[in-house]
Design an enzyme around this catalytic site. Sequence first.
Site, PDB file in Angstrom:
ATOM      1  N   HIS A 349       0.852  -1.200   0.000  1.00 27.68           N
ATOM      2  CA  HIS A 349       0.000   0.000   0.000  1.00 27.68           C
ATOM      3  C   HIS A 349       0.887   1.249   0.000  1.00 27.68           C
ATOM      4  O   HIS A 349       1.800   1.370   0.818  1.00 27.68           O
ATOM      5  CB  HIS A 349      -0.943   0.006   1.201  1.00 27.68           C
ATOM      6  CG  HIS A 349      -1.955   1.095   1.096  1.00 27.68           C
ATOM      7  ND1 HIS A 349      -3.147   0.941   0.419  1.00 27.68           N
ATOM      8  CD2 HIS A 349      -1.932   2.380   1.520  1.00 27.68           C
ATOM      9  CE1 HIS A 349      -3.818   2.082   0.461  1.00 27.68           C
ATOM     10  NE2 HIS A 349      -3.102   2.975   1.115  1.00 27.68           N
ATOM     11  N   ALA A 350       0.622   2.159  -0.921  1.00 24.27           N
ATOM     12  CA  ALA A 350       1.504   3.310  -1.126  1.00 24.27           C
ATOM     13  C   ALA A 350       1.631   4.146   0.147  1.00 24.27           C
ATOM     14  O   ALA A 350       0.654   4.386   0.855  1.00 24.27           O
ATOM     15  CB  ALA A 350       0.961   4.169  -2.256  1.00 24.27           C
ATOM     16  N   HIS A 379       0.076  12.154  -5.237  1.00 21.34           N
ATOM     17  CA  HIS A 379      -0.435  12.106  -3.860  1.00 21.34           C
ATOM     18  C   HIS A 379       0.725  11.898  -2.869  1.00 21.34           C
ATOM     19  O   HIS A 379       0.876  12.645  -1.901  1.00 21.34           O
ATOM     20  CB  HIS A 379      -1.459  10.972  -3.743  1.00 21.34           C
ATOM     21  CG  HIS A 379      -1.986  10.779  -2.351  1.00 21.34           C
ATOM     22  ND1 HIS A 379      -3.157  11.363  -1.917  1.00 21.34           N
ATOM     23  CD2 HIS A 379      -1.490  10.098  -1.288  1.00 21.34           C
ATOM     24  CE1 HIS A 379      -3.363  11.043  -0.651  1.00 21.34           C
ATOM     25  NE2 HIS A 379      -2.368  10.272  -0.245  1.00 21.34           N
ATOM     26  N   GLU A 380       1.529  10.899  -3.133  1.00 21.50           N
ATOM     27  CA  GLU A 380       2.621  10.574  -2.195  1.00 21.50           C
ATOM     28  C   GLU A 380       3.655  11.697  -2.141  1.00 21.50           C
ATOM     29  O   GLU A 380       4.147  12.054  -1.074  1.00 21.50           O
ATOM     30  CB  GLU A 380       3.287   9.245  -2.577  1.00 21.50           C
ATOM     31  CG  GLU A 380       2.364   8.034  -2.486  1.00 21.50           C
ATOM     32  CD  GLU A 380       1.655   7.909  -1.148  1.00 21.50           C
ATOM     33  OE1 GLU A 380       2.221   8.339  -0.112  1.00 21.50           O
ATOM     34  OE2 GLU A 380       0.524   7.409  -1.119  1.00 21.50           O
ATOM     35  N   HIS A 383       2.782  14.432   0.148  1.00 22.37           N
ATOM     36  CA  HIS A 383       3.203  14.192   1.540  1.00 22.37           C
ATOM     37  C   HIS A 383       4.666  14.592   1.727  1.00 22.37           C
ATOM     38  O   HIS A 383       5.037  15.273   2.676  1.00 22.37           O
ATOM     39  CB  HIS A 383       3.056  12.715   1.892  1.00 22.37           C
ATOM     40  CG  HIS A 383       1.633  12.242   2.047  1.00 22.37           C
ATOM     41  ND1 HIS A 383       0.724  12.888   2.844  1.00 22.37           N
ATOM     42  CD2 HIS A 383       0.979  11.163   1.532  1.00 22.37           C
ATOM     43  CE1 HIS A 383      -0.437  12.219   2.811  1.00 22.37           C
ATOM     44  NE2 HIS A 383      -0.305  11.183   2.010  1.00 22.37           N
ATOM     45  N   GLU A 407      -3.374  14.823   3.295  1.00 21.06           N
ATOM     46  CA  GLU A 407      -3.843  13.951   2.210  1.00 21.06           C
ATOM     47  C   GLU A 407      -4.275  14.736   0.967  1.00 21.06           C
ATOM     48  O   GLU A 407      -4.475  14.152  -0.096  1.00 21.06           O
ATOM     49  CB  GLU A 407      -5.016  13.093   2.705  1.00 21.06           C
ATOM     50  CG  GLU A 407      -4.676  12.161   3.867  1.00 21.06           C
ATOM     51  CD  GLU A 407      -3.567  11.180   3.546  1.00 21.06           C
ATOM     52  OE1 GLU A 407      -3.307  10.922   2.351  1.00 21.06           O
ATOM     53  OE2 GLU A 407      -2.940  10.686   4.501  1.00 21.06           O
ATOM     54  N   HIS A 507      -6.382   0.222   5.628  1.00 22.56           N
ATOM     55  CA  HIS A 507      -6.338   1.140   6.776  1.00 22.56           C
ATOM     56  C   HIS A 507      -6.961   0.569   8.040  1.00 22.56           C
ATOM     57  O   HIS A 507      -6.769   1.121   9.114  1.00 22.56           O
ATOM     58  CB  HIS A 507      -7.017   2.460   6.391  1.00 22.56           C
ATOM     59  CG  HIS A 507      -6.408   3.094   5.173  1.00 22.56           C
ATOM     60  ND1 HIS A 507      -6.535   2.555   3.912  1.00 22.56           N
ATOM     61  CD2 HIS A 507      -5.645   4.197   5.030  1.00 22.56           C
ATOM     62  CE1 HIS A 507      -5.895   3.300   3.036  1.00 22.56           C
ATOM     63  NE2 HIS A 507      -5.335   4.309   3.677  1.00 22.56           N
ATOM     64  N   TYR A 517      -9.278  11.256   4.570  1.00 21.44           N
ATOM     65  CA  TYR A 517      -9.426  11.177   3.107  1.00 21.44           C
ATOM     66  C   TYR A 517     -10.731  11.827   2.645  1.00 21.44           C
ATOM     67  O   TYR A 517     -10.807  12.360   1.544  1.00 21.44           O
ATOM     68  CB  TYR A 517      -9.348   9.730   2.627  1.00 21.44           C
ATOM     69  CG  TYR A 517      -8.054   9.053   2.997  1.00 21.44           C
ATOM     70  CD1 TYR A 517      -6.845   9.418   2.387  1.00 21.44           C
ATOM     71  CD2 TYR A 517      -8.003   8.076   3.977  1.00 21.44           C
ATOM     72  CE1 TYR A 517      -5.650   8.812   2.732  1.00 21.44           C
ATOM     73  CE2 TYR A 517      -6.811   7.459   4.331  1.00 21.44           C
ATOM     74  CZ  TYR A 517      -5.641   7.832   3.706  1.00 21.44           C
ATOM     75  OH  TYR A 517      -4.462   7.232   4.063  1.00 21.44           O
TER      76      TYR A 517
HETATM   77  O1  X8Z Z   1      -4.162   5.360   1.387  1.00 18.24           O
HETATM   78  C1  X8Z Z   1      -4.107   6.228   0.532  1.00 18.24           C
HETATM   79  C2  X8Z Z   1      -2.761   6.733   0.044  1.00 18.24           C
HETATM   80  C3  X8Z Z   1      -1.727   6.684   1.092  1.00 18.24           C
HETATM   81  S1  X8Z Z   1      -1.958   7.877   2.313  1.00 18.24           S
HETATM   82  C4  X8Z Z   1      -2.304   5.887  -1.115  1.00 18.24           C
HETATM   83  N1  X8Z Z   1      -5.248   6.714  -0.015  1.00 18.24           N
HETATM   84  C5  X8Z Z   1      -6.560   6.229   0.389  1.00 18.24           C
HETATM   85  C6  X8Z Z   1      -6.774   4.797  -0.044  1.00 18.24           C
HETATM   86  O2  X8Z Z   1      -6.009   4.286  -0.854  1.00 18.24           O
HETATM   87  O3  X8Z Z   1      -7.737   4.179   0.424  1.00 18.24           O
HETATM   88  C7  X8Z Z   1      -5.331   7.766  -1.015  1.00 18.24           C
HETATM   89  C8  X8Z Z   1      -6.772   7.852  -1.371  1.00 18.24           C
HETATM   90  C9  X8Z Z   1      -7.539   7.129  -0.303  1.00 18.24           C
HETATM   91 ZN    ZN Z   2      -1.805   9.812   1.665  1.00 13.47          ZN
END
Ligand code: X8Z
Ligand code: ZN
Length: 608
Positions: A349-350, A379-380, A383, A407, A507, A517
């Site tokens: 997961h990024a 997005h990354e 951060h 975010e 998450h 988010y």
């Molecule tokens: O988890 C993330 C990022 C890392 S902070 C990739 N996001 C949420 C997800 O993937 O569920 C970005 C959008 C929503």
């Molecule tokens: Zn993020």
Amino acid sequence: MRKWKSGLSNIALVTALAFGLAACNEKSAEAPKAPTAADAAAFVKDAEEQLFREGVSLERKAWVQANFITVDTSAITAEADEAYTALGVKLANEAKKYDGLALDGETRRKLDMLKLALTLPAPADAAKTSELATIKANLDATYGTGKVEMDGKSQTLDDMMEIMANDHDPERLLAAWDGWRKISMPMKADYARMVDIANEGATELGYKDVGAMWRAGYDMDPDEFAAMVDKLWADVKPLYDALHCHVRAKLSDYYGDRVVPDQGPIPAHLLGNMWAQEWGNIYPLVKPEGVEGASLDVTSLLVDKGYDAKKMAATAEGFFVSLGFEPLPQTFWERSLFTRPQDREVTCHASAWDIDGKDDLRIKMCARVNAEDFVTFHHELGHNFYQRAYKNQDPMYRTGANDGFHEAIGDMVALSMTPGYLQQIGLIDTVPAGGDPVPALMRQALDKVAFLPFGLMVDKWRWQVFSGAVQPAQYNEAWWKLREEYQGLKAPNERPADAFDPGAKYHIPGNTPYMRYFLARILQFQFYKAACDQAGWTGPLHECSIYGNKEVGEKFKAMLEMGASKPWPEALEAFTGSREMSGDAILAYFAPLKEWLDEQNKNRTCGW
Ligand code: X8Z
Ligand code: ZN
């Protein structure tokens, strides 16, 4: 030292030692000296430095674990996490000593932040602190190493995501969807135990439960925060409802009424995404017909131009540089992970990391060459550029104005990926002439608007779980109740009694709060609209790009440099002139689409 993925927070233990021993000391006959404002200031300074130092040490271990998941790296990280949690709890409890004392604003703000430093606090009980750390590491590893048996082989989440994105065979989609939800079944008991321990920790710190503690992190009354997100949702819901209605009708046409009835919730496996959180991948199935104009297929453009993961990252970096930010350090390129390695287990997961609070910035991604991951690179890096912008703040302030800001930064930048911008960077040769804005807005809404209720419901669920309103026996049922209520979705098959579907979303086992988010989806449009206003843009909002605009960049950077040194409304005001989060900008952006959708939906029965 903070990474923007799962919160490092934890804490627990040694309060008894800190407070109890003096009583046994011979000098205890002397009345204890009442703490002074100067004591509080000295305590805070020392506490933030300690947390920072320990945080750096934990980050290094967590980085190794996330890049090399084994029994040993999980155990090493759990030990480090346990120590960090213990320290955090100890300091948060010590901070209570200064409650009620007249203090300068800075010291009070930092003391309040100190109490919220951990995402999951532990109670002052060494055994429970250790148990919590072990559970967290195991949940992380279970998610990170999850595999699905499909087509006679063991496959990764990325493989399943690829199927969800591109396959249109409902049977295969269901197999991938259902297969990934098997990996989270074994998490349920551990998750429930974790909730109990962390709640005990939160109560000891003076919060009703962990959810209440999370809601306390927004410079406002926690109940007002909950009311604020509900209000934001109420403002944007008509736009979501219109999109849902159109998408359901088109999916019903495509798959037939048996698979997608034209009324009621949509089965969750048909939206182009493992969690049905962003729907951009089904654009070809739901795109507007009979409308002049087209939406660019960014995935094909990237593939045709021979982009790879690093080139996508470098392009995203180039955008920030065009705004006047310094390029990323060489070490970023040497130390980051860009694609899934074949020889070891990693958390894919990024995430974006700031290892040392100075310049050791990194990202970790298992990118594929497609539009979705191109946005994720922006997005990354958002951060990372934020982390670097606030590095000269005191350690406690080295974070976002609130977590939604963090975010929103990279996403705001990616909103400038207009055809004009794509031409400037050479992805297309000529900007397609004129045409109707509806196709491009539809493509964008499928990601941005579809996400809103998902962004909201994940923590609605967790808040209920932490408050005890939802008990382990109802975990899954409560999850699907919220999925239906907010998103208008339903499970595509009967869920087994031992299913734990929330755990199939990163998450949840990763313990990253999710309301951030939802806030970011709203905020990124507010930032973007403010930036376009500053740039003097007068055309349709979605055609505005701030690429190369150093003046906007300077103002943007000034907001980022504030970190959390001021309450978030001040940071918002510094850049947008407003102190309120508002859905107006996202509604303005999609206004032409909303009009078109309402027309399309005229003879349809909407809602579910
Ligand atoms: O988890 C993330 C990022 C890392 S902070 C990739 N996001 C949420 C997800 O993937 O569920 C970005 C959008 C929503
Ligand atoms: Zn993020």
